[in-house]
Design an enzyme around this catalytic site. Structure first.
Site, PDB file in Angstrom:
ATOM      1  N   ARG A  61     -87.237   2.708  43.163  1.00 24.16           N
ATOM      2  CA  ARG A  61     -86.805   1.791  44.211  1.00 24.16           C
ATOM      3  C   ARG A  61     -85.603   2.331  44.977  1.00 24.16           C
ATOM      4  NH1 ARG A  61     -85.816  -3.947  41.884  1.00 24.16           N
ATOM      5  NH2 ARG A  61     -88.028  -3.808  41.542  1.00 24.16           N
ATOM      6  N   ARG A  87     -90.889  -5.823  49.283  1.00 25.22           N
ATOM      7  CA  ARG A  87     -90.155  -4.966  48.351  1.00 25.22           C
ATOM      8  C   ARG A  87     -88.859  -5.662  47.972  1.00 25.22           C
ATOM      9  NH1 ARG A  87     -93.247  -2.127  46.168  1.00 25.22           N
ATOM     10  NH2 ARG A  87     -91.511  -0.919  45.341  1.00 25.22           N
ATOM     11  N   ILE A  88     -88.519  -5.582  46.702  1.00 21.40           N
ATOM     12  CA  ILE A  88     -87.212  -6.095  46.285  1.00 21.40           C
ATOM     13  C   ILE A  88     -86.194  -5.002  46.567  1.00 21.40           C
ATOM     14  CG2 ILE A  88     -85.827  -6.826  44.307  1.00 21.40           C
ATOM     15  CD1 ILE A  88     -88.378  -8.084  43.168  1.00 21.40           C
ATOM     16  N   LEU A  89     -85.139  -5.359  47.276  1.00 21.51           N
ATOM     17  CA  LEU A  89     -84.172  -4.361  47.745  1.00 21.51           C
ATOM     18  C   LEU A  89     -83.051  -4.169  46.732  1.00 21.51           C
ATOM     19  CD1 LEU A  89     -84.176  -5.742  51.356  1.00 21.51           C
ATOM     20  CD2 LEU A  89     -85.048  -3.493  50.664  1.00 21.51           C
ATOM     21  N   HIS A 105     -88.494 -17.100  54.310  1.00 21.40           N
ATOM     22  CA  HIS A 105     -89.117 -17.410  53.021  1.00 21.40           C
ATOM     23  C   HIS A 105     -89.924 -18.703  53.158  1.00 21.40           C
ATOM     24  CE1 HIS A 105     -89.642 -17.365  48.704  1.00 21.40           C
ATOM     25  NE2 HIS A 105     -89.381 -18.652  48.713  1.00 21.40           N
ATOM     26  N   THR A 137     -78.823 -11.795  50.309  1.00 23.44           N
ATOM     27  CA  THR A 137     -77.756 -11.391  49.395  1.00 23.44           C
ATOM     28  C   THR A 137     -78.409 -10.721  48.191  1.00 23.44           C
ATOM     29  OG1 THR A 137     -77.826 -13.555  48.338  1.00 23.44           O
ATOM     30  CG2 THR A 137     -76.199 -13.254  50.095  1.00 23.44           C
ATOM     31  N   LEU A 140     -82.258 -12.683  44.759  1.00 24.89           N
ATOM     32  CA  LEU A 140     -83.533 -12.783  45.459  1.00 24.89           C
ATOM     33  C   LEU A 140     -83.744 -14.173  46.072  1.00 24.89           C
ATOM     34  CD1 LEU A 140     -86.243 -11.289  46.039  1.00 24.89           C
ATOM     35  CD2 LEU A 140     -87.131 -12.423  43.987  1.00 24.89           C
TER      36      LEU A 140
HETATM   37  C1  GRF Z   1     -94.589 -15.289  55.281  1.00 27.82           C
HETATM   38  O1  GRF Z   1     -95.069 -16.459  54.688  1.00 27.82           O
HETATM   39  C2  GRF Z   1     -93.126 -15.121  55.017  1.00 27.82           C
HETATM   40  O2  GRF Z   1     -92.432 -16.324  54.910  1.00 27.82           O
HETATM   41  C3  GRF Z   1     -93.113 -14.420  53.682  1.00 27.82           C
HETATM   42  O3  GRF Z   1     -94.212 -13.551  53.713  1.00 27.82           O
HETATM   43  C4  GRF Z   1     -95.181 -14.050  54.629  1.00 27.82           C
HETATM   44  C5  GRF Z   1     -95.423 -12.963  55.603  1.00 27.82           C
HETATM   45  O4  GRF Z   1     -96.420 -13.289  56.539  1.00 27.82           O
HETATM   46  N1  GRF Z   1     -91.852 -13.751  53.450  1.00 27.82           N
HETATM   47  P1  GRF Z   1     -96.570 -12.406  57.838  1.00 27.82           P
HETATM   48  O5  GRF Z   1     -96.749 -10.960  57.380  1.00 27.82           O
HETATM   49  O6  GRF Z   1     -95.341 -12.583  58.657  1.00 27.82           O
HETATM   50  O7  GRF Z   1     -97.791 -12.923  58.512  1.00 27.82           O
END
Ligand code: GRF
Length: 212
Positions: A61, A87-89, A105, A137, A140
């Site tokens: 990573r 990816r988890i940063l 999110h 931040t 996650l």
């Molecule tokens: C979205 O639901 C977003 O909230 C999440 O991953 C999904 C990505 O969808 N982080 P897209 O690739 O933007 O269509």
């Protein structure tokens, strides 16, 4: 000159919403961690510069994040927007972009961080669900919240119907949050965000139809 970097891994519908929003930005670069991301093609069709940094070609990573940061820094972006970036940063990466790394999110954080948010919302029987744009931040799906949108959960909802309802709101609030940031109106203090000169006090719940 304002520059926005958008990081994707897949479908790219939030990226598309950002591209469609005619943001006050001079340059947009889309970077994908996945060479098969549909969003790469969409971006190219929108005549946006694309780069792929295939995470599978890196040993760990940290090596991936270093290469990603090297690429991002070539453009000196004002803001990096994670848009379905799977990816988890690393902590180093997050710290490097302190206060200029945003994420969307699909839940009303701090409820349901992580994956399968719609399934979990249905399982827990919540009546209100939604989406959140927040600064990234080290924790996650945490970090100061810029804007949220709430949607009702109906008794006959499926994961798909709920996801669709939430996604429509994602496409509203992400461009709004990015626009505020690029306008220099996002004020961050401690863990709270306020928006300067906003009718939407403290950028609380987004109501469809409430434009600004
Ligand atoms: C979205 O639901 C977003 O909230 C999440 O991953 C999904 C990505 O969808 N982080 P897209 O690739 O933007 O269509």
């Amino acid at each position: 000159m304002k520059t926005l970097v958008i990081l994707i891994s897949g479908r790219g519908s939030n990226m598309q919403a950002l591209l469609d929003a005619k943001l006050p930005v001079d340059r947009i670069i889309v970077i994908s961690s996945n060479p098969a991301a549909v969003g790469l093609e969409t971006a190219a069709n929108n005549r946006v510069q694309t780069v792929c940094i295939n995470h599978q070609t890196f040993s760990d990573r940290s090596a991936f994040d270093t290469a990603l940061a090297d690429e991002i820094d070539r453009y000196q972006p004002d803001l990096i927007a994670l848009a379905g970036f799977m990816r988890i940063l690393t902590d180093d990466f997050v710290l490097h972009y302190h206060q200029r790394l945003m994420n969307i999110h699909p839940s009303l954080l701090p409820a349901f961080p992580g994956l399968h948010t719609h399934r979990r919302a249905l399982r827990d029987g919540v009546k209100i669900h939604g989406c959140t744009v927040h600064f990234v931040t080290r924790e996650l799906d945490h970090g100061p919240i810029v804007i949220q949108a709430a949607v009702p959960v109906f008794s006959d909802d499926t994961e798909e119907s709920l996801a669709k309802r939430v996604l429509e709101q994602e496409h509203q609030i992400y461009p709004q949050a990015v626009r505020w940031f690029l306008q220099g109106r996002v004020r961050l203090s401690a863990n709270a965000v306020t928006i300067a000169d906003s009718r939407v006090h403290n950028s609380v719940i987004y109501s469809p139809g409430l434009q600004e």
